[in-house]
Write an enzyme that holds these catalytic residues in place. Structure first.
Site, PDB file in Angstrom:
ATOM      1  N   MET A  32     -45.586 122.715  67.946  1.00 26.91           N
ATOM      2  CA  MET A  32     -44.333 122.956  68.674  1.00 26.91           C
ATOM      3  C   MET A  32     -44.634 123.137  70.161  1.00 26.91           C
ATOM      4  O   MET A  32     -43.825 123.699  70.904  1.00 26.91           O
ATOM      5  CB  MET A  32     -43.620 124.178  68.103  1.00 26.91           C
ATOM      6  N   HIS A  36     -52.586 125.921  72.851  1.00 28.24           N
ATOM      7  CA  HIS A  36     -53.697 126.793  73.223  1.00 28.24           C
ATOM      8  C   HIS A  36     -54.937 126.316  72.482  1.00 28.24           C
ATOM      9  O   HIS A  36     -54.883 125.313  71.754  1.00 28.24           O
ATOM     10  CB  HIS A  36     -53.368 128.253  72.904  1.00 28.24           C
ATOM     11  N   GLY A  38     -56.288 127.253  69.872  1.00 25.82           N
ATOM     12  CA  GLY A  38     -56.117 127.117  68.418  1.00 25.82           C
ATOM     13  C   GLY A  38     -55.697 125.680  68.093  1.00 25.82           C
ATOM     14  O   GLY A  38     -56.256 125.036  67.195  1.00 25.82           O
ATOM     15  N   HIS A  39     -54.716 125.172  68.847  1.00 26.58           N
ATOM     16  CA  HIS A  39     -54.330 123.768  68.675  1.00 26.58           C
ATOM     17  C   HIS A  39     -55.499 122.864  69.065  1.00 26.58           C
ATOM     18  O   HIS A  39     -55.746 121.832  68.434  1.00 26.58           O
ATOM     19  CB  HIS A  39     -53.131 123.416  69.562  1.00 26.58           C
ATOM     20  N   SER A 188     -48.860 130.776  70.391  1.00 25.99           N
ATOM     21  CA  SER A 188     -48.001 130.479  71.550  1.00 25.99           C
ATOM     22  C   SER A 188     -47.173 131.713  71.898  1.00 25.99           C
ATOM     23  O   SER A 188     -46.844 131.952  73.057  1.00 25.99           O
ATOM     24  CB  SER A 188     -47.066 129.316  71.229  1.00 25.99           C
ATOM     25  N   ARG A 189     -46.852 132.519  70.900  1.00 23.03           N
ATOM     26  CA  ARG A 189     -45.998 133.695  71.130  1.00 23.03           C
ATOM     27  C   ARG A 189     -46.737 134.823  71.862  1.00 23.03           C
ATOM     28  O   ARG A 189     -46.087 135.762  72.333  1.00 23.03           O
ATOM     29  CB  ARG A 189     -45.417 134.202  69.814  1.00 23.03           C
TER      30      ARG A 189
END
Ligand code: PAF
Length: 296
Positions: A32, A36, A38-39, A188-189
């Site tokens: 989405m 970061h 992680g992606h 992302s949050r």
């Protein structure tokens, strides 16, 4: 290979056809956006294992409930494109909402029991939205492998089940959570966290990692493991759940951890909802490595 950016399903399909004609193996990383590391880990793993890597950036409205953060979901498409390029993506698919959900859209994928506990209890309809969009994206991209982060553990379990139930010809790969140096799981949050809140957000990973250390040292009783994980959680503003569940069925474990388990937590820090988990795998079951969890 240069990275191509496409915005329509027709353009994506044309590109996929060309890639397939070249006999290339395709990896897919649905996201989405507001990417970061992680992606980055998902994209890197896809790039290492496949000839072409498709990344989608689509903030999927159907997985947000009323009052959730759809309108304010963080976005930075320019930075996202840079990270995709840097980590080895070859196709970036960035559709508009109307491309994915045209007027008249009314068909959904309804996941079963696996979508009910944990986040499912607090976000009714969330996994229906996730399963629907992921099924659609998998049909569009037709990848050989699709990569998901372990941080969204229940999502990975639900998707793996959906892929099996609907006979989708793709292998789901679950990639271990990437953490900041202080232990906070990348999300992302995290961008919503005020500086003071960030310190309190560490309560989630500190508890989970303490429980995992005890498990690795031989503790198998569920209650002491849950107590260790709960210890630091007094610092969060609102706990939603802390549960030790069977890694495949997501049913709560009571007594001892005698099979692969997931210790999962969700809590609010300020107004930010965070989730995290660790996998607890008794060593007799330790098989081919963390990316092969979960296998419901
Ligand atoms: O994990 C996410 O970012 C989303 O739930 C996904 C899988 C891209 C579906 O919208």
């Amino acid at each position: 290979m240069a990275m191509r950016v496409v915005r329509t399903i027709a353009d994506l399909r044309a590109l996929i056809r060309t890639i397939r004609e070249q006999g290339h193996r395709i990896g897919f990383v649905p996201t989405m956006g507001f990417l970061h590391e992680g992606h980055g880990a998902l994209i890197r793993q896809s790039a290492a294992r496949c000839d072409a890597t498709v990344v989608s950036i689509f903030v999927n409205p159907t997985q947000f409930g009323p009052g959730e953060d759809l309108a304010n979901y963080p976005r930075d498409l320019e930075r996202d494109q840079g990270l995709c390029l840097e980590t080895g993506a070859t196709v970036l698919f960035m559709p508009e909402v109307s491309e994915i959900y045209p007027t008249g859209f009314q068909t959904h994928v309804e996941p079963g029991r696996l979508a009910e506990p944990l986040c499912g209890r607090f976000r009714p309809g969330h996994f229906r939205g996730v399963a629907t969009v992921v099924a659609k994206l998998l049909h569009m991209v037709q990848p050989d492998l699709a990569f998901f982060g372990q941080k969204d553990y229940q999502q990975a379990v639900v998707i793996r089940r959906m892929v099996r139930d609907l006979n989708l010809p793709v292998d789901v790969v679950v990639v271990p959570t990437v953490r900041d140096g202080d232990g906070l799981a990348l999300s992302s949050r995290n961008a919503y966290l005020a500086p003071g809140d960030r310190e309190r957000a560490l309560a989630l990973s500190q508890g989970l990692l303490a429980a995992k250390a005890a498990f690795d040292a031989g503790e198998r009783r569920t209650q002491p493991l849950l107590d260790l994980a709960r210890g630091p959680l007094g610092r969060v503003d609102q706990m939603q759940y802390l549960e030790l569940v069977d890694a495949q069925t997501l049913e709560p474990l009571d007594g001892v951890v005698d099979r692969s388990a997931a210790l999962c937590v969700a809590a609010f820090v300020g107004t930010t909802r965070l989730i995290d988990n660790v996998l607890l795998t008794p060593s007799v079951e330790a098989g081919p490595g963390p990316q092969n969890h979960p296998r419901p």
